[in-house]
Design a protein around this motif. Structure first.
Motif, PDB file in Angstrom:
ATOM      1  N   LEU A 210     -15.233 -45.024  -3.908  1.00  0.00           N
ATOM      2  CA  LEU A 210     -14.501 -44.017  -4.684  1.00  0.00           C
ATOM      3  C   LEU A 210     -14.807 -44.112  -6.176  1.00  0.00           C
ATOM      4  CD1 LEU A 210     -11.159 -44.129  -2.701  1.00  0.00           C
ATOM      5  CD2 LEU A 210     -12.794 -42.236  -2.787  1.00  0.00           C
ATOM      6  N   ILE A 211     -15.045 -45.318  -6.686  1.00  0.00           N
ATOM      7  CA  ILE A 211     -15.487 -45.462  -8.082  1.00  0.00           C
ATOM      8  C   ILE A 211     -16.838 -44.774  -8.262  1.00  0.00           C
ATOM      9  CG2 ILE A 211     -16.268 -47.103  -9.846  1.00  0.00           C
ATOM     10  CD1 ILE A 211     -14.206 -49.104  -8.670  1.00  0.00           C
ATOM     11  N   LYS A 212     -17.746 -45.014  -7.307  1.00  0.00           N
ATOM     12  CA  LYS A 212     -19.072 -44.405  -7.355  1.00  0.00           C
ATOM     13  C   LYS A 212     -18.973 -42.887  -7.273  1.00  0.00           C
ATOM     14  CE  LYS A 212     -23.665 -44.480  -6.915  1.00  0.00           C
ATOM     15  NZ  LYS A 212     -24.568 -45.020  -7.954  1.00  0.00           N
ATOM     16  N   ALA A 213     -18.152 -42.386  -6.343  1.00  0.00           N
ATOM     17  CA  ALA A 213     -18.004 -40.941  -6.167  1.00  0.00           C
ATOM     18  C   ALA A 213     -17.399 -40.296  -7.408  1.00  0.00           C
ATOM     19  CB  ALA A 213     -17.143 -40.648  -4.946  1.00  0.00           C
ATOM     20  N   ALA A 214     -16.361 -40.930  -7.968  1.00  0.00           N
ATOM     21  CA  ALA A 214     -15.713 -40.373  -9.159  1.00  0.00           C
ATOM     22  C   ALA A 214     -16.666 -40.360 -10.352  1.00  0.00           C
ATOM     23  CB  ALA A 214     -14.459 -41.177  -9.489  1.00  0.00           C
ATOM     24  N   SER A 215     -17.475 -41.403 -10.480  1.00  0.00           N
ATOM     25  CA  SER A 215     -18.467 -41.452 -11.564  1.00  0.00           C
ATOM     26  C   SER A 215     -19.473 -40.313 -11.422  1.00  0.00           C
ATOM     27  CB  SER A 215     -19.194 -42.796 -11.557  1.00  0.00           C
ATOM     28  OG  SER A 215     -18.309 -43.857 -11.825  1.00  0.00           O
ATOM     29  N   PHE A 216     -19.868 -40.030 -10.188  1.00  0.00           N
ATOM     30  CA  PHE A 216     -20.793 -38.922  -9.933  1.00  0.00           C
ATOM     31  C   PHE A 216     -20.138 -37.582 -10.241  1.00  0.00           C
ATOM     32  CE2 PHE A 216     -22.310 -35.576  -7.110  1.00  0.00           C
ATOM     33  CZ  PHE A 216     -23.680 -35.585  -7.341  1.00  0.00           C
ATOM     34  N   ILE A 217     -18.891 -37.415  -9.789  1.00  0.00           N
ATOM     35  CA  ILE A 217     -18.188 -36.143  -9.954  1.00  0.00           C
ATOM     36  C   ILE A 217     -17.948 -35.821 -11.419  1.00  0.00           C
ATOM     37  CG2 ILE A 217     -15.972 -34.982  -9.549  1.00  0.00           C
ATOM     38  CD1 ILE A 217     -15.917 -36.690  -6.869  1.00  0.00           C
ATOM     39  N   PHE A 218     -17.452 -36.791 -12.178  1.00  0.00           N
ATOM     40  CA  PHE A 218     -17.071 -36.541 -13.570  1.00  0.00           C
ATOM     41  C   PHE A 218     -18.163 -36.936 -14.563  1.00  0.00           C
ATOM     42  CE2 PHE A 218     -13.036 -36.933 -11.265  1.00  0.00           C
ATOM     43  CZ  PHE A 218     -12.434 -35.739 -11.641  1.00  0.00           C
ATOM     44  N   GLU A 219     -19.264 -37.465 -14.051  1.00  0.00           N
ATOM     45  CA  GLU A 219     -20.435 -37.798 -14.876  1.00  0.00           C
ATOM     46  C   GLU A 219     -20.083 -38.760 -16.016  1.00  0.00           C
ATOM     47  OE1 GLU A 219     -23.585 -34.411 -14.950  1.00  0.00           O
ATOM     48  OE2 GLU A 219     -21.653 -33.445 -15.348  1.00  0.00           O
TER      49      GLU A 219
END
Length: 243
Positions: A210-219
């Motif tokens: 989820l940290i990885k996904a959130a970093s991708f989503i919000f750049e």
């Protein structure tokens, strides 16, 4: 002023994700290779090809405009990770064409999510567990939240809930624990969350995904030191040369 700014920012995020989803449909990428560690023999390679799983990071926008992710609490009678928070997903089966199909099939089996309601955005880089299981996160957007009628499979899922995906970038309601693997220290992150009077702890691999996904989503990176365990990166490292 701040509310308008946040709304505009989220609008841009959603627009980017929708564009990526369209690109995914038009140019579906090839499945990521399964990493095979150096020195693995042919028998181990055959066994390793079956050690693959996929999870669905399914997003939706709530009535307040926040982007949220669907999570589950695993049934207490399961033999592994019982009672823990996880993403819908599971091991790849022989009939699955790719990681996306695995994630969507498992989500339907576990929480009753119709695959036709999910617009796939992208497939993120895989994580590898200590026991060598490759876990591939599939990022998707729920096209119609009202059409989703959550129906947990009681044999696997105790509860279905959702949380704001951006919380996994914030240094709030978070704690960490230092651990060591093969002489290298790393951090395990724990996120405390309460939904409908129930308290949940999101940690370990699920938190990492989820940290990885959130970093991708919000750049943007998280507001804390992540310091991931090296073994999570084995899928990436297996295809690169280190110096």
């Amino acid at each position: 002023m701040g509310s308008t700014s946040n709304s505009n920012s989220l609008g841009k995020v959603l627009e980017r994700l929708e564009t990526l989803a369209q690109q995914y449909r038009l140019h579906k990428p090839s499945p990521l290779p399964i990493p095979i560690p150096d020195g693995t023999n042919s028998t181990q390679q055959t066994l390793g090809s079956n050690k693959r799983a996929a999870v669905l990071v399914c997003l939706f926008q709530d009535p307040y405009g926040d982007l949220r992710v669907i999570l589950t609490k695993r049934a207490s009678n399961l033999s592994t990770h019982s009672g823990e928070v996880s993403l819908p997903g599971g091991k790849r089966e022989e009939g699955d064409a790719d990681d996306v199909q695995t994630a969507l099939r498992e989500a339907k089996e576990e929480i009753g999510l119709d695959p036709s309601l999910v617009n796939v955005v992208t497939v993120l880089e895989p994580f590898v567990t200590k026991i060598g299981l490759t876990v591939v996160p599939v990022l998707g957007i729920l096209s119609d939240m009202k059409a989703f009628n959550p129906s947990p499979n009681a044999a696997e899922v105790e509860a279905i809930f959702d949380a704001p995906i951006e919380m996994f970038l914030k240094d709030e309601n978070r704690r960490e624990e230092e651990r060591e693997w093969k002489g290298v220290k790393y951090l395990l992150h724990y996120f405390d969350y309460e939904a409908e009077t129930e308290k949940y702890v999101i940690w370990a691999l699920t938190a990492g995904i989820l940290i990885k996904a959130a970093s991708f989503i919000f750049e943007r990176p998280p507001a804390f030191l992540e310091q991931r365990p090296n073994f999570w990166n084995r899928a990436t490292n297996s295809n690169t040369t280190t110096t």
